[in-house]
Design a protein around this motif. Structure first.
Motif, mmCIF file in Angstrom:
data_model
loop_
_atom_site.group_PDB
_atom_site.id
_atom_site.type_symbol
_atom_site.label_atom_id
_atom_site.label_comp_id
_atom_site.label_asym_id
_atom_site.label_seq_id
_atom_site.Cartn_x
_atom_site.Cartn_y
_atom_site.Cartn_z
ATOM 1 N N ARG A 349 42.069 23.469 24.237
ATOM 2 C CA ARG A 349 40.614 23.323 24.317
ATOM 3 C C ARG A 349 39.926 24.640 23.981
ATOM 4 N NH1 ARG A 349 39.358 21.297 30.169
ATOM 5 N NH2 ARG A 349 41.324 22.431 30.586
ATOM 6 N N GLU A 353 34.781 23.656 26.199
ATOM 7 C CA GLU A 353 35.335 22.443 26.796
ATOM 8 C C GLU A 353 35.955 22.670 28.168
ATOM 9 O OE1 GLU A 353 36.532 20.139 22.641
ATOM 10 O OE2 GLU A 353 38.007 21.456 23.594
ATOM 11 N N LYS A 358 31.558 25.161 31.868
ATOM 12 C CA LYS A 358 30.518 24.213 32.283
ATOM 13 C C LYS A 358 29.894 24.620 33.613
ATOM 14 C CE LYS A 358 32.894 20.529 29.792
ATOM 15 N NZ LYS A 358 33.706 19.288 29.897
#
Length: 369
Positions: A349, A353, A358
């Motif tokens: 990733r 991702e 996040k």
């Protein structure tokens, strides 16, 4: 010179034994890794050991600290750029590169600047990189703010380096390479290595980082840029003093800090792939979340050019000393079929991702679907 006999202290020997026991697991992970390639077919499995005409390996260093160590293989020519982050990383580095360096010889060693996270592995008195390998050519920083003593790291580095020179290694500073018109090296398989010019090879810098040796590798139409920890002002000089191409691969300056990978540099090199050597989210240098590597400012600037950003390691709990692989040992391979990115952790990733991203970073508009 004869092949170098490796000598470790008892603790290092024990550590290497543990690494050897884990070797099978490591190769299994590598075998499960995935490619991000122009020509790779999803039903093909990569080999346990990477093959390819030109390989760039970004190494994990076995601890919670951020550091740099890049091993490059151009045919039968072996190059090591830096050996951080601590002296305890040396067995980790050796265990990895010994899979590829089977003759005990490093044709080129480049030491970018005098910071522990870049040169600790060259500056230990027991089992340093210089002790373990026959080093043919050593290229290092021309200037430093460090003052050598018998007991400090810079003093140990000079002692270890000079002992290697006494054994037959050739030594040049980056400034000498440029001033003596000895800055372009023909490697194997048509790969060229250029020691780029830098203002701070000759002038006092505001930061030790700006003394970094900067290199450009070229293989056919592909280009690979390494700037050590060069800061924004140094990058501006780098652009002015050199004719820089758009690059296939860029090792993120200063571990993805907010003070490097400036717009002045990025708008010229327009990187396609970026590798960040750091312990992602570590509190080693700051408690401010946005400024922990890789920083929000770095991400905002790089996002304009690519989302193919890979990171070696992530911090789990800095105080507890726990960490884990992110992409792990990252290998960028170039051959007749194109460019491949192999992630040793088995997780390919890209940065955007990952859960850490996040939770801790604002996604730039360019990275939003």
């Amino acid at each position: 010179m004869a092949k170098r006999t490796k000598k470790f202290s008892a603790p290092l020997t024990a550590f290497l034994c543990v690494l050897a026991l884990c070797g099978g697991l490591l190769l299994g992970v590598l075998g499960a890794a995935t490619y991000d390639a122009l020509s790779f077919k999803s039903d093909e499995a990569p080999p346990s050991l990477v093959s390819g005409e030109f390989q760039v390996h970004f190494l994990e260093l076995g601890n919670k600290y951020t550091g740099d160590c890049t091993y490059i293989k151009a045919g039968d020519v072996d190059i090591l750029i830096d050996a951080g982050s601590r002296s305890s990383s040396v067995p980790v580095i050796a265990a990895y590169i010994d899979q590829y360096v089977t003759d005990g010889k490093l044709e080129y060693v480049i030491v970018t600047h005098a910071h522990q996270d870049h040169y600790a592995g060259f500056a230990t008195t027991e089992g340093s990189i210089f002790d373990l390998y026959e080093c043919e050519i050593i290229i290092d920083f021309a200037m430093t703010n460090q003052v050598a003593t018998d007991s400090n790291m810079y003093g140990r580095y000079l002692s270890e380096r000079d002992a290697e020179i006494d054994k037959g290694a050739k030594h040049y500073t980056a400034a000498e390479c440029r001033q003596n018109n000895n800055y372009l090296f023909e490697l194997d398989n048509g790969v060229k290595m250029e020691i780029l010019d830098s203002y701070y090879y000759y002038n006092e810098a505001p930061s030790e980082n700006d003394y970094s040796v900067c290199t450009l590798f070229t293989y056919g139409d592909y280009h690979y840029l390494f700037t050590g920890d060069l800061e924004e002002e140094g990058e501006e000089h780098l652009v002015t003093l050199n004719t820089l191409p758009e690059v296939t691969l860029y090792k993120a300056g200063h571990h993805g800090s907010k003070t490097s990978s400036s717009s002045a540099l990025l708008e010229v090199i327009k990187p396609q792939h970026v590798c960040v050597c750091c312990c992602c989210g570590s509190e080693e240098y700051t408690d401010t979340d946005a400024n922990q590597f890789p920083t929000q400012a770095f991400i905002d600037r790089i996002a304009t050019y690519t989302d193919k950003v890979y990171v070696t390691t992530r911090c789990i709990d800095y105080e507890a000393g726990t960490f884990a692989s992110m992409n792990g040992n990252i290998t960028v391979v170039t051959d007749k079929n194109g460019v491949s990115v192999i992630c040793g952790s088995g997780d390919s990733r890209v940065l955007k991702e990952w859960e850490w991203f996040k939770e801790h970073r604002t996604c730039p508009a360019a990275w939003q679907d």
